[in-house]
Design a protein around this motif. Sequence first.
Motif, PDB file in Angstrom:
ATOM      1  N   GLY A  82       0.787  -1.222   0.000  1.00 32.01           N
ATOM      2  CA  GLY A  82       0.000   0.000   0.000  1.00 32.01           C
ATOM      3  C   GLY A  82       0.818   1.270   0.000  1.00 32.01           C
ATOM      4  O   GLY A  82       0.306   2.335   0.321  1.00 32.01           O
ATOM      5  N   VAL A  83       2.090   1.171  -0.356  1.00 35.48           N
ATOM      6  CA  VAL A  83       2.949   2.351  -0.393  1.00 35.48           C
ATOM      7  C   VAL A  83       2.833   2.995  -1.766  1.00 35.48           C
ATOM      8  O   VAL A  83       2.943   2.323  -2.791  1.00 35.48           O
ATOM      9  N   ASP A  84       2.612   4.308  -1.773  1.00 35.70           N
ATOM     10  CA  ASP A  84       2.494   5.050  -3.020  1.00 35.70           C
ATOM     11  C   ASP A  84       3.897   5.310  -3.563  1.00 35.70           C
ATOM     12  O   ASP A  84       4.594   6.218  -3.107  1.00 35.70           O
ATOM     13  N   ILE A  85       4.322   4.513  -4.534  1.00 41.13           N
ATOM     14  CA  ILE A  85       5.690   4.630  -5.042  1.00 41.13           C
ATOM     15  C   ILE A  85       5.867   5.815  -5.979  1.00 41.13           C
ATOM     16  O   ILE A  85       6.989   6.207  -6.273  1.00 41.13           O
ATOM     17  N   GLU A  86       4.777   6.396  -6.421  1.00 37.34           N
ATOM     18  CA  GLU A  86       4.857   7.556  -7.297  1.00 37.34           C
ATOM     19  C   GLU A  86       5.175   8.832  -6.512  1.00 37.34           C
ATOM     20  O   GLU A  86       5.646   9.804  -7.069  1.00 37.34           O
ATOM     21  N   HIS A  87       4.891   8.829  -5.207  1.00 37.61           N
ATOM     22  CA  HIS A  87       5.128   9.995  -4.355  1.00 37.61           C
ATOM     23  C   HIS A  87       5.938   9.545  -3.123  1.00 37.61           C
ATOM     24  O   HIS A  87       5.379   9.362  -2.040  1.00 37.61           O
ATOM     25  N   PRO A  88       7.248   9.380  -3.266  1.00 35.55           N
ATOM     26  CA  PRO A  88       8.055   8.842  -2.166  1.00 35.55           C
ATOM     27  C   PRO A  88       8.084   9.745  -0.925  1.00 35.55           C
ATOM     28  O   PRO A  88       8.167   9.246   0.191  1.00 35.55           O
ATOM     29  N   LEU A  89       8.007  11.054  -1.100  1.00 36.26           N
ATOM     30  CA  LEU A  89       8.017  11.936   0.066  1.00 36.26           C
ATOM     31  C   LEU A  89       6.760  11.763   0.910  1.00 36.26           C
ATOM     32  O   LEU A  89       6.815  11.811   2.144  1.00 36.26           O
ATOM     33  N   GLU A  90       5.634  11.540   0.253  1.00 37.27           N
ATOM     34  CA  GLU A  90       4.402  11.275   0.989  1.00 37.27           C
ATOM     35  C   GLU A  90       4.498   9.959   1.756  1.00 37.27           C
ATOM     36  O   GLU A  90       4.029   9.850   2.885  1.00 37.27           O
ATOM     37  N   ALA A  91       5.114   8.965   1.133  1.00 36.34           N
ATOM     38  CA  ALA A  91       5.293   7.680   1.809  1.00 36.34           C
ATOM     39  C   ALA A  91       6.197   7.846   3.030  1.00 36.34           C
ATOM     40  O   ALA A  91       5.937   7.250   4.086  1.00 36.34           O
ATOM     41  N   GLN A  92       7.242   8.670   2.907  1.00 32.13           N
ATOM     42  CA  GLN A  92       8.116   8.920   4.051  1.00 32.13           C
ATOM     43  C   GLN A  92       7.372   9.627   5.169  1.00 32.13           C
ATOM     44  O   GLN A  92       7.547   9.306   6.351  1.00 32.13           O
ATOM     45  N   LYS A  93       6.516  10.579   4.815  1.00 31.89           N
ATOM     46  CA  LYS A  93       5.715  11.275   5.827  1.00 31.89           C
ATOM     47  C   LYS A  93       4.796  10.289   6.552  1.00 31.89           C
ATOM     48  O   LYS A  93       4.619  10.380   7.765  1.00 31.89           O
ATOM     49  N   ASP A  94       4.217   9.359   5.795  1.00 31.29           N
ATOM     50  CA  ASP A  94       3.358   8.341   6.410  1.00 31.29           C
ATOM     51  C   ASP A  94       4.149   7.478   7.393  1.00 31.29           C
ATOM     52  O   ASP A  94       3.671   7.166   8.485  1.00 31.29           O
ATOM     53  N   MET A  95       5.361   7.098   7.008  1.00 28.10           N
ATOM     54  CA  MET A  95       6.202   6.278   7.892  1.00 28.10           C
ATOM     55  C   MET A  95       6.590   7.053   9.151  1.00 28.10           C
ATOM     56  O   MET A  95       6.610   6.498  10.252  1.00 28.10           O
ATOM     57  N   HIS A  96       6.895   8.348   9.014  1.00 31.64           N
ATOM     58  CA  HIS A  96       7.213   9.172  10.183  1.00 31.64           C
ATOM     59  C   HIS A  96       6.002   9.279  11.107  1.00 31.64           C
ATOM     60  O   HIS A  96       6.134   9.200  12.337  1.00 31.64           O
ATOM     61  N   PHE A  97       4.820   9.439  10.532  1.00 29.18           N
ATOM     62  CA  PHE A  97       3.600   9.514  11.324  1.00 29.18           C
ATOM     63  C   PHE A  97       3.391   8.219  12.106  1.00 29.18           C
ATOM     64  O   PHE A  97       3.075   8.239  13.304  1.00 29.18           O
TER      65      PHE A  97
END
Length: 84
Positions: free
Chosen positions: A30-45
């Motif tokens: 379920g990781v959005d690979i098209e927007h890696p910065l958003e995925a990183q923000k999700d992981m930080h959250f």
Amino acid sequence: MTEEDLCALALKSGKEGGREAAREVLRALGVDIEHPLEAQKDMHFLRDLRKGTSSIKGKILNTVVGALALAGLYRLLSGVKWGG
């Protein structure tokens, strides 16, 4: 085709296959690979949420232990007569 060409082709094919496999795994998770910065923000959250939950759990445990200790102390001291 020389042996060096074959090695270069194998290396390139391996890298491409690895990249595609990683993309499929990330998509499946379920990781959005098209927007890696958003995925990183999700992981930080998620990390912050996990740490916060752990902190709250520790504070609740300390509160419960403290309350039980105070109840036991009260019970012990309630039997002692104060003064004359």
